[in-house]
Design a protein around this motif. Structure first.
Motif, PDB file in Angstrom:
ATOM      1  N   GLU A   1      57.226  79.170  36.771  1.00 50.53           N
ATOM      2  CA  GLU A   1      56.639  78.242  35.804  1.00 50.53           C
ATOM      3  C   GLU A   1      55.348  78.801  35.200  1.00 50.53           C
TER       4      GLU A   1
ATOM      5  N   TRP B   1      50.481  73.022  28.029  1.00 55.79           N
ATOM      6  CA  TRP B   1      50.399  73.743  29.295  1.00 55.79           C
ATOM      7  C   TRP B   1      48.985  73.648  29.865  1.00 55.79           C
TER       8      TRP B   1
ATOM      9  N   SER C   1      60.796  76.469  30.845  1.00 53.04           N
ATOM     10  CA  SER C   1      60.475  76.443  32.288  1.00 53.04           C
ATOM     11  C   SER C   1      58.979  76.652  32.564  1.00 53.04           C
ATOM     12  N   ILE C   2      58.194  76.908  31.518  1.00 53.99           N
ATOM     13  CA  ILE C   2      56.771  77.237  31.722  1.00 53.99           C
ATOM     14  C   ILE C   2      55.906  75.977  31.650  1.00 53.99           C
ATOM     15  N   ASP C   3      54.955  75.842  32.585  1.00 58.37           N
ATOM     16  CA  ASP C   3      53.979  74.754  32.435  1.00 58.37           C
ATOM     17  C   ASP C   3      52.538  75.243  32.538  1.00 58.37           C
TER      18      ASP C   3
END
Ligand SMILES: *Cc1c(COP(=O)(O)O)cnc(C)c1O
Length: 315
Positions: free
Chosen positions: A144, A85, A58-60
């Motif tokens: 995020e 990212w 879910s991380i950007d």
């Protein structure tokens, strides 16, 4: 050995060599974590290894803060790039000469696509420092974003540092040493603390010694207490003869740096000169001690520090 394959690039993040450095009549072993990988090296690579290894679907965006010249800025930009990212890195202020003439960690982080945000230009800043601002104005409700505290001072640093400890233990066994002192200069002290904790648990014939490069000895203990309650796991602190201020230039720092360079190894200029001054003083009194110095990388910062030293002291 662990490898990460990213964009046809193979990254090895373990098993750095140990070399011997002959200085002031002493043979000091040096763990060459500066050679970990050009894009991701030193103790930040160890401390951030967890983030590289885990999946964060879910991380950007990675969020951090600190000095625009910090080694951690460059390392976080490398981490973000490897993970696909964006990095948003908050700084209190960017000096105009750096803005106009990007150098060192700052330049390399920009090249990695980092977004470096000058908090003094943020209108909604109010009285906040970077840490407060991120906590109160940036992070809330934004799943995020992944936030890493300044200098990687967090529990996620432990697995990567433990891997470093395992490598040192394996090396010590291969060398058949009965005792070993591991020395490294500290900023937040996270690396030294998790090394000592690992040795206490895995091989208690190894003792970690460190010195505080950023604040005094009490500051270092304060940092450690935020990560561990058991003070028996704290490394031993060696104090310098006089108080040095982080980031300032001192002739004896440059001298010891040049001496090490002549002996065959380049170190960085913020933490290592103090580390070596303190260590060589220790060795003058304990010449028989077997010491392994952890080279924690950061050489890229010399691009901005060396011209400052040369302007001031020549050489
Ligand atoms: C960040 C850094 C340190 C300090 O590490 P801590 O884990 O915060 O003590 C020391 N040396 C170098 C070269 C660094 O980049």
């Amino acid at each position: 050995m662990e490898f990460f394959i990213y964009d046809r690039l193979m990254i090895q993040l373990t098993d750095t060599p140990v070399h011997v450095l002959h200085v002031d009549g002493h043979d000091v072993f040096v763990k060459r974590d500066d050679l970990l990988h050009p894009a991701f090296s030193g103790n930040k690579a160890r401390k951030f290894a967890y983030f590289l290894e885990q999946d964060f679907p879910s991380i950007d965006t990675l969020v951090g803060y600190g000095s625009p010249q910090a080694n951690s800025l460059y390392s976080m930009s490398a981490l973000a790039k490897l993970k696909g990212w964006q990095l948003q890195f908050y700084v209190d202020h960017i000096a105009s000469h750096l803005l106009n003439n990007p150098l060192g960690n700052y330049r390399a982080a920009l090249q990695n696509g980092a977004k470096i945000i000058d908090l003094s230009q943020c209108l909604d800043r109010g009285q906040h420092d970077c840490a407060d601002y991120i906590e109160q104005c940036v992070l809330p409700g934004r799943d995020e974003l992944l936030f890493i505290p300044e200098g990687g001072r967090c529990h996620y640093a432990e697995p990567g540092v433990r891997q470093l400890a395992r490598e040192i233990i394996a090396w010590k066994q291969a060398e058949q040493l009965s005792q070993l002192t591991v020395f490294l200069p500290s900023g937040t002290g996270t690396t030294a603390l998790f090394l000592q904790k690992s040795f206490t648990e895995l091989d208690d014939s190894i003792q970690v010694m460190t010195c505080s490069a950023v604040g005094g000895d009490d500051y270092l203990k304060l940092q450690w207490r935020m990560l561990a309650s058991d003070e028996s796991m704290f490394p031993q602190i060696l104090s310098p003869n006089k108080r040095y201020h982080f980031g300032k230039l001192y002739p004896e720092f440059f001298q010891v740096w040049q001496k090490l360079k002549q002996a065959g190894m380049e170190f960085e200029l913020l933490y290592d000169p103090l580390g070596w001054l303190v260590l060589l003083h220790f060795l003058a009194n304990k010449p028989m001690a077997k010491v392994l110095y952890v080279h924690q990388g950061g050489i890229l910062g010399n691009e901005s520090m060396l011209p400052r030293y040369r302007r001031k002291y020549g050489g």
